[in-house]
Motif scaffolding. Structure first.
Motif, PDB file in Angstrom:
ATOM      1  N   ARG A 265     -11.050 -18.309 -65.773  1.00 33.79           N
ATOM      2  CA  ARG A 265     -10.204 -19.181 -66.611  1.00 33.79           C
ATOM      3  C   ARG A 265     -10.955 -19.790 -67.797  1.00 33.79           C
ATOM      4  NH1 ARG A 265      -8.532 -23.417 -63.015  1.00 33.79           N
ATOM      5  NH2 ARG A 265     -10.056 -22.563 -61.581  1.00 33.79           N
ATOM      6  N   ALA A 266     -12.294 -19.747 -67.713  1.00 32.96           N
ATOM      7  CA  ALA A 266     -13.062 -20.423 -68.773  1.00 32.96           C
ATOM      8  C   ALA A 266     -14.296 -19.618 -69.150  1.00 32.96           C
ATOM      9  CB  ALA A 266     -13.491 -21.802 -68.285  1.00 32.96           C
ATOM     10  N   THR A 267     -14.798 -19.937 -70.333  1.00 35.74           N
ATOM     11  CA  THR A 267     -16.117 -19.436 -70.725  1.00 35.74           C
ATOM     12  C   THR A 267     -17.080 -20.601 -70.598  1.00 35.74           C
ATOM     13  OG1 THR A 267     -15.204 -17.781 -72.208  1.00 35.74           O
ATOM     14  CG2 THR A 267     -17.478 -18.495 -72.656  1.00 35.74           C
TER      15      THR A 267
ATOM     16  N   ILE B 194      -9.460 -30.040 -66.772  1.00 34.94           N
ATOM     17  CA  ILE B 194      -9.638 -30.064 -68.233  1.00 34.94           C
ATOM     18  C   ILE B 194      -9.274 -28.690 -68.811  1.00 34.94           C
ATOM     19  CG2 ILE B 194     -11.367 -30.293 -70.088  1.00 34.94           C
ATOM     20  CD1 ILE B 194     -12.807 -32.408 -68.268  1.00 34.94           C
ATOM     21  N   ILE B 195      -9.756 -27.649 -68.147  1.00 32.49           N
ATOM     22  CA  ILE B 195      -9.485 -26.274 -68.617  1.00 32.49           C
ATOM     23  C   ILE B 195      -7.991 -25.958 -68.468  1.00 32.49           C
ATOM     24  CG2 ILE B 195      -9.924 -23.810 -68.060  1.00 32.49           C
ATOM     25  CD1 ILE B 195     -12.226 -25.313 -69.618  1.00 32.49           C
ATOM     26  N   GLU B 196      -7.430 -26.338 -67.315  1.00 31.04           N
ATOM     27  CA  GLU B 196      -6.002 -26.068 -67.058  1.00 31.04           C
ATOM     28  C   GLU B 196      -5.132 -26.703 -68.153  1.00 31.04           C
ATOM     29  OE1 GLU B 196      -4.961 -27.078 -62.986  1.00 31.04           O
ATOM     30  OE2 GLU B 196      -3.041 -27.833 -63.786  1.00 31.04           O
ATOM     31  N   ARG B 197      -5.558 -27.864 -68.641  1.00 33.64           N
ATOM     32  CA  ARG B 197      -4.743 -28.553 -69.644  1.00 33.64           C
ATOM     33  C   ARG B 197      -5.087 -28.138 -71.075  1.00 33.64           C
ATOM     34  NH1 ARG B 197      -2.853 -34.467 -67.895  1.00 33.64           N
ATOM     35  NH2 ARG B 197      -2.080 -34.302 -70.025  1.00 33.64           N
ATOM     36  N   GLY B 198      -5.923 -27.129 -71.194  1.00 31.16           N
ATOM     37  CA  GLY B 198      -6.170 -26.543 -72.520  1.00 31.16           C
ATOM     38  C   GLY B 198      -7.208 -27.264 -73.356  1.00 31.16           C
ATOM     39  N   TYR B 199      -8.097 -28.004 -72.701  1.00 26.84           N
ATOM     40  CA  TYR B 199      -9.174 -28.706 -73.403  1.00 26.84           C
ATOM     41  C   TYR B 199     -10.518 -28.052 -73.082  1.00 26.84           C
ATOM     42  CZ  TYR B 199      -6.006 -32.513 -74.573  1.00 26.84           C
ATOM     43  OH  TYR B 199      -4.981 -33.262 -75.099  1.00 26.84           O
ATOM     44  N   ALA B 200     -11.484 -28.301 -73.972  1.00 20.81           N
ATOM     45  CA  ALA B 200     -12.868 -27.903 -73.704  1.00 20.81           C
ATOM     46  C   ALA B 200     -13.661 -29.163 -73.405  1.00 20.81           C
ATOM     47  CB  ALA B 200     -13.438 -27.196 -74.915  1.00 20.81           C
ATOM     48  N   VAL B 201     -14.801 -28.972 -72.731  1.00 18.33           N
ATOM     49  CA  VAL B 201     -15.673 -30.115 -72.446  1.00 18.33           C
ATOM     50  C   VAL B 201     -17.119 -29.707 -72.707  1.00 18.33           C
ATOM     51  CG1 VAL B 201     -15.689 -29.576 -69.945  1.00 18.33           C
ATOM     52  CG2 VAL B 201     -16.295 -31.865 -70.707  1.00 18.33           C
ATOM     53  N   ALA B 202     -17.858 -30.620 -73.320  1.00 20.05           N
ATOM     54  CA  ALA B 202     -19.269 -30.359 -73.618  1.00 20.05           C
ATOM     55  C   ALA B 202     -20.074 -31.537 -73.102  1.00 20.05           C
ATOM     56  CB  ALA B 202     -19.469 -30.228 -75.127  1.00 20.05           C
ATOM     57  N   THR B 203     -21.047 -31.262 -72.250  1.00 19.79           N
ATOM     58  CA  THR B 203     -21.828 -32.358 -71.671  1.00 19.79           C
ATOM     59  C   THR B 203     -23.326 -32.086 -71.726  1.00 19.79           C
ATOM     60  OG1 THR B 203     -22.143 -33.771 -69.718  1.00 19.79           O
ATOM     61  CG2 THR B 203     -21.549 -31.485 -69.290  1.00 19.79           C
ATOM     62  N   MET B 204     -24.064 -33.155 -71.885  1.00 19.59           N
ATOM     63  CA  MET B 204     -25.527 -33.086 -71.965  1.00 19.59           C
ATOM     64  C   MET B 204     -26.054 -34.253 -71.137  1.00 19.59           C
ATOM     65  SD  MET B 204     -27.654 -33.425 -75.547  1.00 19.59           S
ATOM     66  CE  MET B 204     -27.484 -31.798 -76.233  1.00 19.59           C
TER      67      MET B 204
END
Ligand code: GTR
Length: 416
Positions: A95-97, A179-189
């Motif tokens: 579902r995601a990259t 987050i992915i299911e709702r069509g958003y991306a997430v970036a974390t550090m």
């Protein structure tokens, strides 16, 4: 009995400091206070237009926040290179990259590395909005995925059996599948990669990549400034990705990272939505209420977070030329969302709500709407206008309930 009380006082006197006041959790003991008026200019004239706000008042207040609260962020640029060191196009069951990107910051003959972990949905109509948020315990803490590389700060730990290296130990704070299911991306550090969060962290922080005269002064940046700066560097990379909608960037942070997210949003207007999760003192909560954690307490526990000037306000909080509503108002005419938790009294939920309510008159200059009522909503009754607020049941934490509300709000703001 008596000696129990006297002993700490004697000790404090011997050490040359007065004992700190106990924290207040009683609403009836909140002192009377007057908040600095956001719509009165330095010379006493009223601010009545959006233009006046943008041209004079906002820059003036931002300068006060930097000088007396968070420190000045240097204007010099550092070199940053990026390398995608890992990519899995079939993450989360296809579902995601997932990408992992090594950031190398350099300056003053030094380099510092950080790793960004990114997930974006494979099924997407056009570009997607992105949440940028730090994690506390390393990228490996966000998921049990064995392919997640240890963040540099954790990679260097000598004891490989350290429980902090257990994968997925903070999964509950990262609703990545939702987050992915709702069509958003997430970036974390990991925030330690930018400024290791302890009082001697400066020497390993990004501050040292800048000329010496940009840090170490009473009004220069420390950890919160560095973390905010780092969020902007993440945004620099995200903006250039073909799948990312650079007009739909949200910065979200929990607790001390909620404070940093607000300071990032105040300085970097690319963040269209700025989200504070349980950020408390020095974040969304009004300092003048002195409820739960206070300015005196936070500076004594974490002298490396705010600028040094801020610590001088511990015993005279009413002299602060701003309160936390000023920080929130820096987002206008963008969008701010503040979330509290019922049991998180240390962070003063009511103070977080009241500061958010104070945004109203500034939003009105732009024809926008702040929160409709000064009466705090009940738990699980989110309020969303051009600003957002909710209080949920439970403790100081980030939960799926919080993430779901942030996405409801972003759907509304981004017209999705
Ligand atoms: C507490 C601190 C708070 C909050 C919290 C956190 O110890 O007093 O201001 O930032 O840590 O970051 O979890």
């Amino acid at each position: 009995m008596k000696t129990r009380h006297i002993a700490p006082i004697l000790l404090a006197c011997l050490l040359g400091s007065a004992p700190m006041k106990a924290q207040n959790y009683d609403e009836t003991k909140v002192p009377l206070y007057t908040l600095p008026d956001l719509l009165t200019a330095e010379d006493g004239t009223p601010v009545t237009t959006a233009r006046q706000w943008k041209k004079q008042q906002r820059p003036h207040l931002l300068e006060l926040l930097a000088t007396h609260g968070y420190g000045h962020t240097p204007t010099q640029k550092t070199d940053v290179t990026h390398e995608v060191v890992y990519e899995n196009k079939q993450a989360l069951g296809g579902r995601a990259t997932q990408q992992q990107v090594r950031f190398t910051f350099s300056g003053e003959g030094k380099t510092i590395q950080a790793l960004l972990l990114v997930y974006y949905p494979n099924e997407r109509k056009g570009k997607v909005p992105v949440f940028i948020c730090y994690n506390f315990k390393g990228n490996h803490s966000t998921s049990t995925d064995e392919n997640i590389l240890y963040s540099p700060y954790f990679e260097q730990l000598p004891n490989r059996q350290d429980p902090i290296l257990v994968r997925g130990n903070q999964t509950s704070r990262w609703s990545i599948p939702l987050i992915i299911e709702r069509g958003y991306a997430v970036a974390t550090m990991c925030y330690h990669d930018i400024y290791p969060d302890h009082k001697d962290g400066e020497s390993q922080s990004v501050l040292t990549l800048f000329p010496k005269d940009t840090y170490g002064k009473p009004d220069s940046w420390q950890a919160l400034g560095a973390w905010a700066w780092g969020s902007s560097r993440i945004a620099d990379w995200i903006e250039r990705q073909p799948w990312a909608d650079k007009k739909k960037l949200a910065v979200m942070g929990h607790s001390r990272q909620g404070k940093a997210a607000l300071w990032a949003g105040a300085q970097d207007e690319r963040f269209q939505v700025v989200i504070s999760n349980n950020s408390g003192c020095g974040g969304a909560a009004l300092s003048r209420r002195e409820f739960g954690e206070t300015v005196a307490k936070i500076n004594s526990s974490f002298p490396h977070w705010f600028c040094r000037n801020f610590s001088s306000y511990g015993k005279r909080v009413n002299d602060l030329p701003f309160d936390q509503h000023t920080l929130l108002a820096m987002m206008a005419p963008r969008h701010v969302y503040v979330a509290s938790a019922k049991e998180d009294t240390w962070a003063d939920p009511r103070g977080e709500f009241l500061a958010t309510f104070q945004l109203g008159p500034v939003y009105e200059l732009f024809g926008m709407k702040g929160l409709p009522s000064p009466i705090m909503p009940d738990i699980h009754r989110p309020v969303m206008t051009d600003a957002g607020y909710h209080i949920r049941a439970g403790k100081h934490d980030v939960t799926e309930y919080d993430w779901a509300r942030y996405m409801d709000f972003c759907d509304k703001v981004f017209g999705r």
